[in-house]
Design a protein around this motif. Structure first.
Motif, mmCIF file in Angstrom:
data_model
loop_
_atom_site.group_PDB
_atom_site.id
_atom_site.type_symbol
_atom_site.label_atom_id
_atom_site.label_comp_id
_atom_site.label_asym_id
_atom_site.label_seq_id
_atom_site.Cartn_x
_atom_site.Cartn_y
_atom_site.Cartn_z
ATOM 1 N N GLU A 24 -0.921 0.062 1.837
ATOM 2 C CA GLU A 24 -0.567 1.438 1.511
ATOM 3 C C GLU A 24 -1.790 2.263 1.124
ATOM 4 O O GLU A 24 -1.884 3.451 1.448
ATOM 5 N N PHE A 25 -2.724 1.662 0.401
ATOM 6 C CA PHE A 25 -3.886 2.375 -0.124
ATOM 7 C C PHE A 25 -5.188 1.751 0.351
ATOM 8 O O PHE A 25 -6.098 2.438 0.794
ATOM 9 N N LEU A 26 -5.273 0.432 0.255
ATOM 10 C CA LEU A 26 -6.466 -0.274 0.707
ATOM 11 C C LEU A 26 -6.413 -0.489 2.219
ATOM 12 O O LEU A 26 -5.331 -0.501 2.815
ATOM 13 N N THR A 27 -7.550 -0.677 2.834
ATOM 14 C CA THR A 27 -7.578 -1.120 4.227
ATOM 15 C C THR A 27 -7.426 -2.637 4.266
ATOM 16 O O THR A 27 -7.643 -3.324 3.252
ATOM 17 N N GLN A 28 -7.084 -3.170 5.419
ATOM 18 C CA GLN A 28 -6.979 -4.619 5.544
ATOM 19 C C GLN A 28 -8.338 -5.278 5.287
ATOM 20 O O GLN A 28 -8.409 -6.363 4.695
ATOM 21 N N GLU A 29 -9.416 -4.603 5.691
ATOM 22 C CA GLU A 29 -10.761 -5.130 5.439
ATOM 23 C C GLU A 29 -11.053 -5.212 3.948
ATOM 24 O O GLU A 29 -11.686 -6.178 3.483
ATOM 25 N N GLN A 30 -10.594 -4.224 3.183
ATOM 26 C CA GLN A 30 -10.801 -4.257 1.739
ATOM 27 C C GLN A 30 -10.010 -5.396 1.089
ATOM 28 O O GLN A 30 -10.512 -6.078 0.187
ATOM 29 N N VAL A 31 -8.781 -5.588 1.537
ATOM 30 C CA VAL A 31 -7.974 -6.700 1.011
ATOM 31 C C VAL A 31 -8.674 -8.030 1.282
ATOM 32 O O VAL A 31 -8.794 -8.894 0.395
ATOM 33 N N GLU A 32 -9.159 -8.188 2.495
ATOM 34 C CA GLU A 32 -9.833 -9.438 2.858
ATOM 35 C C GLU A 32 -11.128 -9.619 2.073
ATOM 36 O O GLU A 32 -11.463 -10.743 1.681
ATOM 37 N N LYS A 33 -11.832 -8.536 1.811
ATOM 38 C CA LYS A 33 -13.077 -8.628 1.045
ATOM 39 C C LYS A 33 -12.795 -9.050 -0.396
ATOM 40 O O LYS A 33 -13.546 -9.836 -0.985
ATOM 41 N N PHE A 34 -11.705 -8.522 -0.988
ATOM 42 C CA PHE A 34 -11.341 -8.922 -2.342
ATOM 43 C C PHE A 34 -11.094 -10.434 -2.396
ATOM 44 O O PHE A 34 -11.592 -11.127 -3.303
ATOM 45 N N THR A 64 -3.122 4.290 -15.949
ATOM 46 C CA THR A 64 -2.837 2.857 -15.880
ATOM 47 C C THR A 64 -1.426 2.560 -15.407
ATOM 48 O O THR A 64 -1.216 1.869 -14.404
ATOM 49 N N LEU A 65 -0.445 3.079 -16.119
ATOM 50 C CA LEU A 65 0.953 2.716 -15.890
ATOM 51 C C LEU A 65 1.729 3.736 -15.059
ATOM 52 O O LEU A 65 2.803 3.415 -14.545
ATOM 53 N N GLU A 66 1.194 4.933 -14.927
ATOM 54 C CA GLU A 66 1.904 5.987 -14.210
ATOM 55 C C GLU A 66 1.094 6.471 -13.018
ATOM 56 O O GLU A 66 1.168 7.634 -12.620
ATOM 57 N N ASN A 67 0.339 5.551 -12.421
ATOM 58 C CA ASN A 67 -0.589 5.874 -11.348
ATOM 59 C C ASN A 67 -0.108 5.236 -10.048
ATOM 60 O O ASN A 67 -0.112 4.010 -9.902
ATOM 61 N N ASP A 68 0.308 6.039 -9.107
ATOM 62 C CA ASP A 68 0.823 5.517 -7.840
ATOM 63 C C ASP A 68 -0.242 4.736 -7.067
ATOM 64 O O ASP A 68 0.083 3.807 -6.316
ATOM 65 N N LYS A 69 -1.512 5.093 -7.241
ATOM 66 C CA LYS A 69 -2.578 4.372 -6.548
ATOM 67 C C LYS A 69 -2.732 2.963 -7.102
ATOM 68 O O LYS A 69 -3.000 2.026 -6.340
ATOM 69 N N VAL A 98 -1.584 -2.917 -6.126
ATOM 70 C CA VAL A 98 -0.843 -4.148 -6.435
ATOM 71 C C VAL A 98 -0.030 -4.594 -5.227
ATOM 72 O O VAL A 98 -0.005 -5.785 -4.874
ATOM 73 N N HIS A 99 0.628 -3.652 -4.574
ATOM 74 C CA HIS A 99 1.392 -3.978 -3.357
ATOM 75 C C HIS A 99 0.472 -4.483 -2.244
ATOM 76 O O HIS A 99 0.785 -5.468 -1.562
ATOM 77 N N ASP A 100 -0.672 -3.842 -2.093
ATOM 78 C CA ASP A 100 -1.580 -4.199 -0.998
ATOM 79 C C ASP A 100 -2.189 -5.582 -1.184
ATOM 80 O O ASP A 100 -2.306 -6.354 -0.226
ATOM 81 N N LEU A 101 -2.591 -5.902 -2.406
ATOM 82 C CA LEU A 101 -3.230 -7.197 -2.660
ATOM 83 C C LEU A 101 -2.239 -8.350 -2.556
ATOM 84 O O LEU A 101 -2.602 -9.467 -2.213
ATOM 85 N N PRO A 142 6.281 -5.051 -26.062
ATOM 86 C CA PRO A 142 6.026 -6.095 -25.060
ATOM 87 C C PRO A 142 5.061 -5.574 -24.010
ATOM 88 O O PRO A 142 4.900 -4.366 -23.837
ATOM 89 N N PHE A 143 4.410 -6.481 -23.297
ATOM 90 C CA PHE A 143 3.505 -6.053 -22.230
ATOM 91 C C PHE A 143 4.295 -5.266 -21.190
ATOM 92 O O PHE A 143 5.307 -5.743 -20.670
ATOM 93 N N PRO A 144 3.854 -4.053 -20.830
ATOM 94 C CA PRO A 144 4.620 -3.215 -19.904
ATOM 95 C C PRO A 144 4.459 -3.663 -18.452
ATOM 96 O O PRO A 144 3.371 -4.039 -18.010
ATOM 97 N N HIS A 145 5.553 -3.617 -17.707
ATOM 98 C CA HIS A 145 5.522 -3.940 -16.283
ATOM 99 C C HIS A 145 4.874 -2.797 -15.509
ATOM 100 O O HIS A 145 5.065 -1.622 -15.822
ATOM 101 N N VAL A 146 4.117 -3.159 -14.487
ATOM 102 C CA VAL A 146 3.367 -2.178 -13.711
ATOM 103 C C VAL A 146 4.206 -1.599 -12.581
ATOM 104 O O VAL A 146 4.141 -0.397 -12.301
ATOM 105 N N LEU A 147 5.015 -2.431 -11.923
ATOM 106 C CA LEU A 147 5.790 -2.011 -10.774
ATOM 107 C C LEU A 147 7.217 -1.634 -11.161
ATOM 108 O O LEU A 147 7.769 -2.158 -12.137
#
Length: 301
Positions: free
Chosen positions: A3-13, A115-120, A125-128, A287-292
């Motif tokens: 959604e945000f990262l490229t496939q190359e960026q995911v692979e590099k991570f 942090t918690l209200e950032n769509d990016k 998280v979805h991309d990784l 409690p620790f807040p959920h991101v998604l």
């Protein structure tokens, strides 16, 4: 497709164990976080502070209540060299603080929005596809003060935010220019695939904190090979940090600060266990807040 990262960026991570994303925050967002951080420094009250210093070596780690109960608060931790032998600051308070933490992501509206209200952030998280249902914890602004900003030696983040299995990922955002002279981060690419988590940072039964050894496989005791890579950053750049990758930063020898905002994510149950030994603990009230908004779909756990 990502959604945000490229496939190359995911692979590099996944290949290197970290990923630099230039311009993640716009200049106005970065400037607002920097201004808010400086406002906190101006408001810092020395009179009622326990003079808690933040240290980074294997010995003499912070272990007082001010530190241990900071997960749902905004507290100040001092540079080692900013406090004299009599426990007094030897410089202006705004140049004495090592970091502010650890509940900025929940308690401050600006940091919460990033942090918690950032769509990016959610899109990354979805991309990784590294976490099913991550929670956020340990947010802080790190100042790396001029001339005394302490060296942070080689380490990986899962040692300090341990889950079973390890699952920490750091989001590190430069709020100022990060150079070879003011303590830019360095990484050992690929070390997350060969460097075992051999110890964890825990609350000791007798009080305070320390390290507990973890069992490791004989096949995983070979030191990681390769050369460290220094990553300079511009304000607004994001660095994603795998919890097992080895990284470090040198002492700030310049006359410039190196403000950065960082927070971490870990996997939540039932996918990983975060137990009561860890130094940082959630409370019933916070409690620790959920991101998604809903768990990530991952085909292979």
């Amino acid at each position: 497709m990502p959604e945000f990262l490229t496939q190359e960026q995911v692979e590099k991570f996944y290949s290197d164990g970290y990923l630099v994303i230039p311009g993640f925050l716009a200049s106005d967002e970065t400037g607002a976080l920097l201004a808010r951080s400086k406002k906190y420094l101006d408001a810092f009250s020395v009179e009622d502070h326990p003079m808690t210093k933040f240290t980074t070596g294997d010995h003499d780690h912070v272990g007082d209540d001010y530190f241990l109960n900071s997960g749902d608060k905004i507290r100040y931790f001092l540079e080692e060299d900013a406090v004299d032998k009599d426990g007094k600051l030897n410089r202006d308070k705004t140049r004495a603080v090592n970091k502010i933490g650890h509940g900025l992501h929940e308690l401050d509206p600006l940091f919460r929005k990033v942090t918690l209200e950032n769509d990016k952030v959610k899109a990354i998280v979805h991309d990784l596809k590294y976490h099913h249902d991550p929670v956020a914890l340990q947010s802080m602004v790190i100042m790396k003060q001029p001339e005394i900003g302490g060296e942070v030696g080689e380490h990986n983040d899962s040692t300090f935010l341990y889950t079973n299995p390890p699952s920490a990922v750091g989001f590190w955002i430069a709020l100022e220019k990060c150079t070879p002279h003011n303590g830019a981060l360095s990484f050992l690419p690929g070390s997350h695939r060969t460097a075992s988590i051999i110890k964890r940072f825990v609350r000791l039964p007798q009080g305070g904190t320390g390290f507990e050894a973890l069992p490791v496989n004989a096949d995983s005791t070979t030191p990681p090979q390769g050369e460290y890579v220094l990553e300079t950053c511009e304000p607004g750049d994001l660095v994603l940090i795998h919890g097992s990758v080895l990284h470090k930063s040198e002492r700030n020898t310049s006359l410039n600060t190196r403000f950065a905002y960082t927070f971490h994510m870990i996997e939540s149950p039932p996918y990983a266990e975060y137990d009561s030994k860890n130094w940082l603990q959630p409370t019933e009230a916070t409690p620790f807040p959920h991101v998604l908004d809903k768990p990530n779909v991952i085909s292979v756990a």
